[in-house]
Enzyme design. Structure first.
Site, PDB file in Angstrom:
ATOM      1  N   HIS A  35     -31.855 -31.945   0.344  1.00 31.82           N
ATOM      2  CA  HIS A  35     -30.634 -31.128   0.267  1.00 31.82           C
ATOM      3  C   HIS A  35     -31.236 -29.871  -0.654  1.00 31.82           C
ATOM      4  CE1 HIS A  35     -26.199 -30.710  -0.118  1.00 31.82           C
ATOM      5  NE2 HIS A  35     -26.588 -30.086  -1.503  1.00 31.82           N
ATOM      6  N   ASP A  37     -29.793 -26.303  -2.185  1.00 31.02           N
ATOM      7  CA  ASP A  37     -28.410 -25.660  -2.567  1.00 31.02           C
ATOM      8  C   ASP A  37     -28.898 -24.083  -2.622  1.00 31.02           C
ATOM      9  OD1 ASP A  37     -26.546 -27.857  -3.143  1.00 31.02           O
ATOM     10  OD2 ASP A  37     -28.274 -28.481  -4.735  1.00 31.02           O
ATOM     11  N   MET A  39     -27.369 -20.783  -3.454  1.00 33.79           N
ATOM     12  CA  MET A  39     -26.167 -20.022  -4.275  1.00 33.79           C
ATOM     13  C   MET A  39     -26.519 -18.406  -4.547  1.00 33.79           C
ATOM     14  SD  MET A  39     -25.289 -22.813  -7.114  1.00 33.79           S
ATOM     15  CE  MET A  39     -25.478 -24.618  -7.144  1.00 33.79           C
ATOM     16  N   HIS A  68     -27.163 -26.569   2.056  1.00 35.01           N
ATOM     17  CA  HIS A  68     -25.793 -26.288   1.478  1.00 35.01           C
ATOM     18  C   HIS A  68     -25.547 -24.843   0.876  1.00 35.01           C
ATOM     19  CE1 HIS A  68     -22.778 -27.752  -1.896  1.00 35.01           C
ATOM     20  NE2 HIS A  68     -22.123 -27.034  -1.041  1.00 35.01           N
ATOM     21  N   MET A 139     -17.138 -32.166  -2.147  1.00 37.00           N
ATOM     22  CA  MET A 139     -17.628 -31.875  -3.265  1.00 37.00           C
ATOM     23  C   MET A 139     -16.959 -33.172  -4.054  1.00 37.00           C
ATOM     24  SD  MET A 139     -20.013 -29.610  -3.016  1.00 37.00           S
ATOM     25  CE  MET A 139     -20.311 -29.553  -4.880  1.00 37.00           C
TER      26      MET A 139
HETATM   27  C1  DX5 Z   1     -23.926 -28.439  -6.904  1.00 35.62           C
HETATM   28  C2  DX5 Z   1     -24.786 -28.633  -6.000  1.00 35.62           C
HETATM   29  C3  DX5 Z   1     -25.213 -30.019  -5.962  1.00 35.62           C
HETATM   30  C4  DX5 Z   1     -26.101 -30.469  -7.263  1.00 35.62           C
HETATM   31  C5  DX5 Z   1     -25.848 -31.922  -7.596  1.00 35.62           C
HETATM   32  O1  DX5 Z   1     -22.894 -27.229  -6.655  1.00 35.62           O
HETATM   33  O2  DX5 Z   1     -23.971 -28.536  -4.571  1.00 35.62           O
HETATM   34  O3  DX5 Z   1     -26.137 -30.471  -4.593  1.00 35.62           O
HETATM   35  O4  DX5 Z   1     -27.497 -30.130  -6.992  1.00 35.62           O
HETATM   36  O5  DX5 Z   1     -26.215 -32.182  -8.819  1.00 35.62           O
HETATM   37  P1  DX5 Z   1     -25.943 -33.497  -9.379  1.00 35.62           P
HETATM   38  O6  DX5 Z   1     -26.647 -34.505  -8.525  1.00 35.62           O
HETATM   39  O7  DX5 Z   1     -27.012 -33.317 -10.362  1.00 35.62           O
HETATM   40  O8  DX5 Z   1     -24.699 -33.535  -9.717  1.00 35.62           O
HETATM   41 ZN    ZN Z   2     -25.341 -29.185  -3.045  1.00 35.60          ZN
END
Ligand code: DX5
Ligand code: ZN
Length: 226
Positions: A35, A37, A39, A68, A139
């Protein structure tokens, strides 16, 4: 309920960014997806990584990338991740005025298409769009940062999605993201999720690969009908 075998997707957001290739290799044999992320400091306040990092990582692992996108204007940027070899590209419903059109773009670019629903967004307006998607990411925190506390009330959305997917015989992964760990994954699996993102619970563990296997075992045993 008919739920396929669970997928565990470690989030590299919780990894050591100075050693990303090694961090990915640490879960290579245990994880189903990786995964990633993305941003942009606009859709969410945080800023992480983008396309060049995904392109570089693509060369060091065989794991499918579950990208993501927590970004504005996903129609402009998302297909680039498909072109870079992402297996699945998920963008946020809140950031898109035509999610079905972008899903089509992603599928024609050779990727699976994912729709993400943030904490404060209801699921109902999106249920009828699901045939255009391969994954639905719900989420279980507010998107933007790792290490937050899981919000169990958000599993109501997972239950609603699972009912809809089963009733329509849709082929769609229902993924949960945020605060997934050994003490929360079972309730998410019981609610009908079949893909589990875990950042802190994997990369905060002494043995990340073992953490992935442990999480998958818990999800398997808690799945409806297991
Ligand atoms: C946060 C991300 C998640 C994050 C989850 O917005 O989308 O993928 O990495 O991290 P944990 O598992 O630590 O909550
Ligand atoms: Zn994520």
């Amino acid at each position: 309920m008919t739920v396929p075998p669970p997928i565990v997707a470690p989030s590299i957001l919780a990894a050591d960014f100075a050693h990303l290739a090694e961090e990915v290799r640490a879960v290579e044999d245990a994880a189903d997806w990786l995964h990633v992320d993305v941003m942009d400091n606009h859709f969410v306040p945080n800023l992480t990584i983008g396309l060049p990092v995904v392109q570089s990582l693509r060369a060091v692992t065989a794991l499918p990338f579950d990208v993501h996108l927590m970004i504005e204007d996903p129609r402009r940027w998302a297909p680039g991740y498909a072109d870079a070899g992402a297996y699945n590209v998920t963008f946020h419903a809140e950031a898109s005025d035509d999610p079905v059109a972008l899903a089509k773009d992603l599928r024609s670019a050779g990727a699976k298409a994912g729709l993400a629903i943030d904490r404060d967004t209801p699921i109902e307006p999106y249920l009828d769009l699901l045939p255009s998607f391969d994954t639905l990411l719900i989420m279980t925190i507010k998107a933007g940062f790792g290490g937050q506390r899981f919000i169990p009330q958000l599993l109501d959305k997972v239950r609603a999605a699972r009912r809809h997917v089963d009733a329509g015989h849709l082929e769609l992964r229902i993924e949960v993201d945020g605060g997934i760990a050994a003490d929360t994954i079972e309730q998410a699996a019981a609610a009908g999720a079949d893909a589990f993102v875990a950042g802190t619970a994997v990369y905060g563990a002494a043995d990340p690969a073992e953490a992935v296997r442990h999480l998958r075992g818990l999800a398997e045993r808690a799945a409806p009908g297991a």
